[in-house]
Scaffold this active site. Structure first.
Site, PDB file in Angstrom:
ATOM      1  N   HIS A  82      -7.019  -4.892  10.173  1.00  0.00           N
ATOM      2  CA  HIS A  82      -6.822  -4.672   8.738  1.00  0.00           C
ATOM      3  C   HIS A  82      -5.551  -5.358   8.269  1.00  0.00           C
ATOM      4  O   HIS A  82      -4.580  -5.496   9.017  1.00  0.00           O
ATOM      5  CB  HIS A  82      -6.873  -3.175   8.358  1.00  0.00           C
ATOM      6  CG  HIS A  82      -5.708  -2.357   8.813  1.00  0.00           C
ATOM      7  ND1 HIS A  82      -5.813  -1.003   9.062  1.00  0.00           N
ATOM      8  CD2 HIS A  82      -4.401  -2.657   9.065  1.00  0.00           C
ATOM      9  CE1 HIS A  82      -4.630  -0.540   9.426  1.00  0.00           C
ATOM     10  NE2 HIS A  82      -3.765  -1.520   9.437  1.00  0.00           N
TER      11      HIS A  82
ATOM     12  N   ASP B 296       0.810  -1.218   0.000  1.00  0.00           N
ATOM     13  CA  ASP B 296       0.000   0.000   0.000  1.00  0.00           C
ATOM     14  C   ASP B 296       0.848   1.274   0.000  1.00  0.00           C
ATOM     15  O   ASP B 296       2.067   1.227   0.208  1.00  0.00           O
ATOM     16  CB  ASP B 296      -0.956   0.007   1.204  1.00  0.00           C
ATOM     17  CG  ASP B 296      -0.325  -0.563   2.479  1.00  0.00           C
ATOM     18  OD1 ASP B 296       0.907  -0.491   2.616  1.00  0.00           O
ATOM     19  OD2 ASP B 296      -1.057  -1.069   3.322  1.00  0.00           O
TER      20      ASP B 296
ATOM     21  N   ASN C  94      -7.259  -3.035  14.295  1.00  0.00           N
ATOM     22  CA  ASN C  94      -8.641  -3.365  13.927  1.00  0.00           C
ATOM     23  C   ASN C  94      -8.672  -4.564  12.975  1.00  0.00           C
ATOM     24  O   ASN C  94      -9.678  -4.818  12.334  1.00  0.00           O
ATOM     25  CB  ASN C  94      -9.330  -2.151  13.293  1.00  0.00           C
ATOM     26  CG  ASN C  94      -8.685  -1.738  11.974  1.00  0.00           C
ATOM     27  OD1 ASN C  94      -7.706  -2.354  11.531  1.00  0.00           O
ATOM     28  ND2 ASN C  94      -9.212  -0.711  11.347  1.00  0.00           N
TER      29      ASN C  94
ATOM     30  N   GLU D 243      -9.779  -2.306   5.523  1.00  0.00           N
ATOM     31  CA  GLU D 243     -10.393  -2.040   6.813  1.00  0.00           C
ATOM     32  C   GLU D 243     -11.622  -2.937   7.005  1.00  0.00           C
ATOM     33  O   GLU D 243     -12.144  -3.488   6.037  1.00  0.00           O
ATOM     34  CB  GLU D 243     -10.823  -0.560   6.858  1.00  0.00           C
ATOM     35  CG  GLU D 243      -9.690   0.436   6.570  1.00  0.00           C
ATOM     36  CD  GLU D 243      -8.734   0.628   7.746  1.00  0.00           C
ATOM     37  OE1 GLU D 243      -8.636  -0.269   8.606  1.00  0.00           O
ATOM     38  OE2 GLU D 243      -8.073   1.676   7.799  1.00  0.00           O
TER      39      GLU D 243
HETATM   40  C1  F6R Z   1       1.399  -1.580   6.092  1.00  0.00           C
HETATM   41  C2  F6R Z   1       0.192  -2.370   6.210  1.00  0.00           C
HETATM   42  C3  F6R Z   1      -0.579  -2.415   7.490  1.00  0.00           C
HETATM   43  C4  F6R Z   1       0.271  -2.701   8.716  1.00  0.00           C
HETATM   44  C5  F6R Z   1      -0.576  -2.626   9.990  1.00  0.00           C
HETATM   45  C6  F6R Z   1       0.244  -2.863  11.229  1.00  0.00           C
HETATM   46  O1  F6R Z   1       1.948  -1.724   4.804  1.00  0.00           O
HETATM   47  O2  F6R Z   1      -0.183  -2.968   5.270  1.00  0.00           O
HETATM   48  O3  F6R Z   1      -1.596  -3.383   7.384  1.00  0.00           O
HETATM   49  O4  F6R Z   1       0.847  -3.984   8.594  1.00  0.00           O
HETATM   50  O5  F6R Z   1      -1.186  -1.386  10.063  1.00  0.00           O
HETATM   51  O6  F6R Z   1       1.091  -1.772  11.420  1.00  0.00           O
HETATM   52  P1  F6R Z   1       2.218  -1.785  12.535  1.00  0.00           P
HETATM   53  O7  F6R Z   1       3.183  -2.840  12.115  1.00  0.00           O
HETATM   54  O8  F6R Z   1       2.839  -0.426  12.486  1.00  0.00           O
HETATM   55  O9  F6R Z   1       1.542  -2.123  13.823  1.00  0.00           O
END
Ligand code: F6R
Length: 241
Positions: free
Chosen positions: A138, A67, A136, A143
């Site tokens: 995702h 992303d 959450n 989401e």
């Molecule tokens: C980032 C992504 C997100 C993260 C998630 C966890 O490329 O795809 O799904 O893996 O938000 O983020 P952290 O590792 O910062 O807790």
């Protein structure tokens, strides 16, 4: 789904990097999928170490990231492009043309999404995809929603994600409200997935995703339907399983 629990993040990171190094050994021109955020930092540091020791060679590897924020230039200090360059790409021998992230500055965002999905297909699909998970649940920026998404698409970030990501910005109002993300379909089409989760704050969502019902309201739960997922947890994330 195989679940491994490690005593700490360092050991977990070594194990995750080992999976990627093994993939590169087996198929030097493999296609890897990468994530940003706090979770993969240890894995990238361990991969850089394997590169420096001559164990992992990135010279023919191609990569696609999950992303990128909409409206953020590659050079912005919070862009995922810059994150990847600083935390991995500039420190290993991957050619610049071999890595790609969605272009959040594209004039036609829908065309960018379609082109990104096509580029993954043209590369032969993703061999091994690294995933973290949000508080959450995702994955990528998919989401909680009423239904699972398919291909790469533009997403509106939820308040909880904006809240979680504001730690990287001066104020919450600076956090972008949209992102381009691989969809649940793009993720599920990867041939193998390494899901890395660490920290006590993720213990509840780890339990929901790995042991609760498979529902689009818990996007990470879909991974239980994937035939080849390796889950790497530290003891804190695994504490409620
Ligand atoms: C980032 C992504 C997100 C993260 C998630 C966890 O490329 O795809 O799904 O893996 O938000 O983020 P952290 O590792 O910062 O807790």
């Amino acid at each position: 789904m195989t679940i491994h629990i490690y005593k700490d993040v360092d050991t977990q990171s070594q194990a995750a990097a080992g999976l990627f190094a093994a993939q590169i050994l087996q198929k030097p021109d493999c296609v890897l999928g990468f994530a940003t955020g706090s979770t993969p930092l240890g894995t990238y540091a361990a991969l850089i170490d394997l590169y420096k020791r001559g164990i992992a060679d990135f010279s023919t590897v191609r990569t696609f990231n999950l992303d990128e924020y909409v409206g953020m230039s590659r050079t912005h200090e919070q862009s995922y492009y810059r994150f990847m360059v600083e935390n991995l790409f500039d420190q290993v021998n991957i050619p610049k043309d071999n890595y790609r992230l969605p272009d959040g500055m594209a004039k036609d965002l829908n065309a960018e999404c379609a082109g990104y999905e096509r580029a993954i297909d043209d590369a032969g699909g993703i061999d091994l995809l690294l995933l973290g998970i949000g508080l959450n649940s995702h994955i990528g920026f998919n989401e909680p929603e009423a239904r699972f998404s398919d291909g790469t698409h533009v997403v509106d970030l939820t308040e909880s994600t904006i809240e979680a990501n504001k730690r990287f910005f001066a104020t919450a109002s600076e956090v972008p409200r949209q992102a381009i993300s691989m969809g649940i379909g793009s993720i599920m089409r990867a041939r193998a997935i390494a899901l890395v989760i660490n920290g006590a704050a993720k213990a509840d969502i780890t339990k929901q995703a790995l042991q609760g019902p498979v529902v689009p309201d818990v996007p990470g739960s879909i991974l239980r339907f994937h035939p080849n997922v390796t889950v790497l947890l530290d003891e804190a994330a695994a504490s409620k399983l």
